[in-house]
Structure formats: C-alpha cells, structure tokens
Write a protein that holds these residues in place. Sequence first.
Motif, PDB file in Angstrom:
ATOM      1  N   TRP A   1       7.559  19.035  45.153  1.00 41.31           N
ATOM      2  CA  TRP A   1       7.533  20.221  44.300  1.00 41.31           C
ATOM      3  C   TRP A   1       8.692  20.193  43.309  1.00 41.31           C
ATOM      4  CZ3 TRP A   1      10.801  24.367  43.404  1.00 41.31           C
ATOM      5  CH2 TRP A   1      10.242  25.452  42.722  1.00 41.31           C
ATOM      6  N   LEU A   2       9.876  19.828  43.793  1.00 40.74           N
ATOM      7  CA  LEU A   2      11.039  19.754  42.907  1.00 40.74           C
ATOM      8  C   LEU A   2      10.848  18.726  41.796  1.00 40.74           C
ATOM      9  CD1 LEU A   2      14.101  20.085  45.288  1.00 40.74           C
ATOM     10  CD2 LEU A   2      13.433  21.647  43.442  1.00 40.74           C
ATOM     11  N   SER A   3      10.146  17.637  42.101  1.00 39.72           N
ATOM     12  CA  SER A   3       9.925  16.620  41.066  1.00 39.72           C
ATOM     13  C   SER A   3       9.095  17.186  39.909  1.00 39.72           C
ATOM     14  CB  SER A   3       9.254  15.379  41.657  1.00 39.72           C
ATOM     15  OG  SER A   3       7.893  15.626  41.969  1.00 39.72           O
ATOM     16  N   ARG A   4       8.272  18.186  40.190  1.00 34.76           N
ATOM     17  CA  ARG A   4       7.462  18.813  39.148  1.00 34.76           C
ATOM     18  C   ARG A   4       8.118  20.045  38.545  1.00 34.76           C
ATOM     19  NH1 ARG A   4       3.952  18.521  43.256  1.00 34.76           N
ATOM     20  NH2 ARG A   4       3.763  20.790  43.401  1.00 34.76           N
ATOM     21  N   ASN A   5       8.897  20.765  39.335  1.00 31.75           N
ATOM     22  CA  ASN A   5       9.357  22.096  38.938  1.00 31.75           C
ATOM     23  C   ASN A   5      10.870  22.272  38.926  1.00 31.75           C
ATOM     24  OD1 ASN A   5       6.640  23.492  38.812  1.00 31.75           O
ATOM     25  ND2 ASN A   5       6.604  22.685  40.887  1.00 31.75           N
ATOM     26  N   GLY A   6      11.593  21.228  39.227  1.00 27.91           N
ATOM     27  CA  GLY A   6      13.046  21.335  39.325  1.00 27.91           C
ATOM     28  C   GLY A   6      13.728  21.802  38.055  1.00 27.91           C
ATOM     29  N   SER A   7      13.133  21.539  36.904  1.00 26.41           N
ATOM     30  CA  SER A   7      13.779  21.907  35.642  1.00 26.41           C
ATOM     31  C   SER A   7      13.868  23.418  35.452  1.00 26.41           C
ATOM     32  CB  SER A   7      13.036  21.284  34.455  1.00 26.41           C
ATOM     33  OG  SER A   7      11.729  21.827  34.352  1.00 26.41           O
ATOM     34  N   TRP A   8      12.975  24.159  36.068  1.00 24.87           N
ATOM     35  CA  TRP A   8      13.016  25.613  35.906  1.00 24.87           C
ATOM     36  C   TRP A   8      13.279  26.358  37.222  1.00 24.87           C
ATOM     37  CZ3 TRP A   8       9.779  28.364  38.908  1.00 24.87           C
ATOM     38  CH2 TRP A   8       8.624  27.741  39.368  1.00 24.87           C
TER      39      TRP A   8
ATOM     40  N   SER B   1      14.919  28.009  40.516  1.00 23.00           N
ATOM     41  CA  SER B   1      16.190  28.710  40.710  1.00 23.00           C
ATOM     42  C   SER B   1      17.161  27.807  41.475  1.00 23.00           C
ATOM     43  CB  SER B   1      15.963  29.999  41.508  1.00 23.00           C
ATOM     44  OG  SER B   1      15.642  29.692  42.860  1.00 23.00           O
ATOM     45  N   ALA B   2      18.423  28.178  41.457  1.00 23.14           N
ATOM     46  CA  ALA B   2      19.438  27.400  42.178  1.00 23.14           C
ATOM     47  C   ALA B   2      19.102  27.322  43.669  1.00 23.14           C
ATOM     48  CB  ALA B   2      20.820  28.016  41.971  1.00 23.14           C
ATOM     49  N   ILE B   3      18.602  28.396  44.220  1.00 25.51           N
ATOM     50  CA  ILE B   3      18.223  28.395  45.641  1.00 25.51           C
ATOM     51  C   ILE B   3      17.073  27.422  45.875  1.00 25.51           C
ATOM     52  CG2 ILE B   3      17.154  29.796  47.455  1.00 25.51           C
ATOM     53  CD1 ILE B   3      18.927  32.125  46.478  1.00 25.51           C
ATOM     54  N   GLN B   4      16.075  27.453  45.018  1.00 28.14           N
ATOM     55  CA  GLN B   4      14.911  26.570  45.188  1.00 28.14           C
ATOM     56  C   GLN B   4      15.264  25.103  44.999  1.00 28.14           C
ATOM     57  OE1 GLN B   4      12.567  28.599  42.219  1.00 28.14           O
ATOM     58  NE2 GLN B   4      11.144  29.334  43.782  1.00 28.14           N
ATOM     59  N   ARG B   5      16.329  24.810  44.279  1.00 27.99           N
ATOM     60  CA  ARG B   5      16.738  23.418  44.060  1.00 27.99           C
ATOM     61  C   ARG B   5      17.503  22.832  45.245  1.00 27.99           C
ATOM     62  NH1 ARG B   5      17.819  25.353  38.750  1.00 27.99           N
ATOM     63  NH2 ARG B   5      20.044  25.402  39.220  1.00 27.99           N
ATOM     64  N   ARG B   6      17.803  23.639  46.226  1.00 27.47           N
ATOM     65  CA  ARG B   6      18.505  23.144  47.409  1.00 27.47           C
ATOM     66  C   ARG B   6      17.608  22.174  48.187  1.00 27.47           C
ATOM     67  NH1 ARG B   6      20.629  28.762  50.135  1.00 27.47           N
ATOM     68  NH2 ARG B   6      22.121  29.328  48.510  1.00 27.47           N
ATOM     69  N   PRO B   7      18.218  21.258  48.948  1.00 26.54           N
ATOM     70  CA  PRO B   7      17.425  20.439  49.865  1.00 26.54           C
ATOM     71  C   PRO B   7      16.704  21.352  50.859  1.00 26.54           C
ATOM     72  CG  PRO B   7      19.689  19.644  49.738  1.00 26.54           C
ATOM     73  CD  PRO B   7      19.643  20.945  48.988  1.00 26.54           C
TER      74      PRO B   7
ATOM     75  N   GLU C   1      14.850  30.783  54.927  1.00 28.03           N
ATOM     76  CA  GLU C   1      13.578  30.733  55.662  1.00 28.03           C
ATOM     77  C   GLU C   1      12.361  31.129  54.811  1.00 28.03           C
ATOM     78  OE1 GLU C   1      12.423  29.541  58.674  1.00 28.03           O
ATOM     79  OE2 GLU C   1      14.377  28.581  58.609  1.00 28.03           O
ATOM     80  N   PRO C   2      12.429  32.180  53.980  1.00 32.97           N
ATOM     81  CA  PRO C   2      11.230  32.511  53.177  1.00 32.97           C
ATOM     82  C   PRO C   2      10.801  31.374  52.245  1.00 32.97           C
ATOM     83  CG  PRO C   2      12.756  34.357  53.188  1.00 32.97           C
ATOM     84  CD  PRO C   2      13.480  33.193  53.820  1.00 32.97           C
ATOM     85  N   GLU C   3      11.762  30.627  51.717  1.00 36.63           N
ATOM     86  CA  GLU C   3      11.434  29.490  50.859  1.00 36.63           C
ATOM     87  C   GLU C   3      10.835  28.347  51.673  1.00 36.63           C
ATOM     88  OE1 GLU C   3      11.397  29.259  47.484  1.00 36.63           O
ATOM     89  OE2 GLU C   3      11.873  31.394  47.538  1.00 36.63           O
ATOM     90  N   LYS C   4      11.391  28.082  52.848  1.00 40.83           N
ATOM     91  CA  LYS C   4      10.830  27.051  53.721  1.00 40.83           C
ATOM     92  C   LYS C   4       9.398  27.397  54.096  1.00 40.83           C
ATOM     93  CE  LYS C   4      15.030  25.425  56.054  1.00 40.83           C
ATOM     94  NZ  LYS C   4      15.719  25.361  57.359  1.00 40.83           N
ATOM     95  N   GLU C   5       9.169  28.675  54.365  1.00 35.89           N
ATOM     96  CA  GLU C   5       7.835  29.102  54.803  1.00 35.89           C
ATOM     97  C   GLU C   5       6.785  28.854  53.724  1.00 35.89           C
ATOM     98  OE1 GLU C   5       4.962  30.267  57.433  1.00 35.89           O
ATOM     99  OE2 GLU C   5       7.026  29.668  57.813  1.00 35.89           O
ATOM    100  N   LYS C   6       7.157  28.939  52.470  1.00 33.48           N
ATOM    101  CA  LYS C   6       6.204  28.640  51.386  1.00 33.48           C
ATOM    102  C   LYS C   6       5.695  27.205  51.516  1.00 33.48           C
ATOM    103  CE  LYS C   6       8.300  31.840  48.094  1.00 33.48           C
ATOM    104  NZ  LYS C   6       9.082  31.959  46.844  1.00 33.48           N
ATOM    105  N   ASP C   7       6.592  26.269  51.816  1.00 38.73           N
ATOM    106  CA  ASP C   7       6.189  24.875  51.995  1.00 38.73           C
ATOM    107  C   ASP C   7       5.370  24.708  53.271  1.00 38.73           C
ATOM    108  OD1 ASP C   7       7.482  23.776  49.667  1.00 38.73           O
ATOM    109  OD2 ASP C   7       9.389  24.017  50.704  1.00 38.73           O
ATOM    110  N   ARG C   8       5.776  25.390  54.326  1.00 42.10           N
ATOM    111  CA  ARG C   8       5.046  25.290  55.597  1.00 42.10           C
ATOM    112  C   ARG C   8       3.612  25.782  55.469  1.00 42.10           C
ATOM    113  NH1 ARG C   8       9.891  28.269  58.241  1.00 42.10           N
ATOM    114  NH2 ARG C   8      11.332  26.548  58.676  1.00 42.10           N
ATOM    115  N   VAL C   9       3.417  26.859  54.730  1.00 43.39           N
ATOM    116  CA  VAL C   9       2.059  27.401  54.540  1.00 43.39           C
ATOM    117  C   VAL C   9       1.157  26.334  53.929  1.00 43.39           C
ATOM    118  CG1 VAL C   9       0.707  29.039  53.142  1.00 43.39           C
ATOM    119  CG2 VAL C   9       2.691  29.830  54.429  1.00 43.39           C
TER     120      VAL C   9
END
Length: 143
Positions: A104-111, A113-119, A125-133
């Motif tokens: 996802w970061l390879s496609r969307n990393g340019s825009w 948020s700083a939180i979403q760019r973290r490993p 947890e809410p961000e991790k859950e998006k990937d888990r879903v």
Amino acid sequence: MSQPNEELARQLHQAWQAAWKREHGGERRMKPVKQDQQWIRRNGTNEVDIAATDFRDLPTDWQAENLASAKAAIDIVQQLKREGKSLNDEATLEEASARLHVNWLSRNGSWASAIQRRPYNRLPEPEKEKDRVVIRLAIQLVG
C-alpha cells in the motif's frame, strides 16, 4: 462470477462503506473524479459520493485502489500458501498484513499521513486493522 480481484475489490468497498456508516451515519463522502471522463459525462458531474455508490458504479479512479489492494492481498495470500504457512493463525495474518502495508505504501506513500507511513509494527491498532480486514477477506475468498 467476477474474477477474484474484482470480487475482493467489491467486498473491500462494502466493508469500507459499512465502517463509514457506523462512524458517520448517512453523511455523504464526496470525492473528485479526475480520470474517468466517460463516467463524468454519463453522470453530469465530476464528483462521486463513494459512501452511497456501489463498487460497480464507481468511476475507474475510485475503483483502482480497491482493485490494486485486492490483487496485492490475493497475491500475498497465495504466496503464503505456497510457502506452506497456515492461513488460520495470527502470526500469518500479521505477516500478510505487514506485506500488504508495504505494498500500500508503494502506491500511496507520497500522500499518506506520517502515521500511515510508519512500518506496520509501529502502526496504531486501527491502522493495522485496515490491513487485516483486507487480508481476512482475501483468505475467505481464495484461501
């Protein structure tokens, strides 16, 4: 029946819509349509309410990310199967979700948020859950 990528993309959009409705009720979620000129002509507007529009009726601009996520998730799940990993354990779910986040970061990393760019392991947890879903739905579809 539609292809697995298309089916998963449809399910991802439905899951997002359900989450949006839980958080925002009937509030609209308007997005600009920039690329799908045929959709703009057909609908007489360059905006789409993604919260109220079925996946099949979205402009290609807004279908594209779900299709890319679906393809990535299916590829990851199939790779894990080839590696002999159990698709029913939490460690595999976390590994697959981490791989999906990198994709996802390879496609969307340019825009993003700083939180979403973290490993993945440093995401809230809410961000991790998006990937888990996404991974859970891919496992249900092709696992």
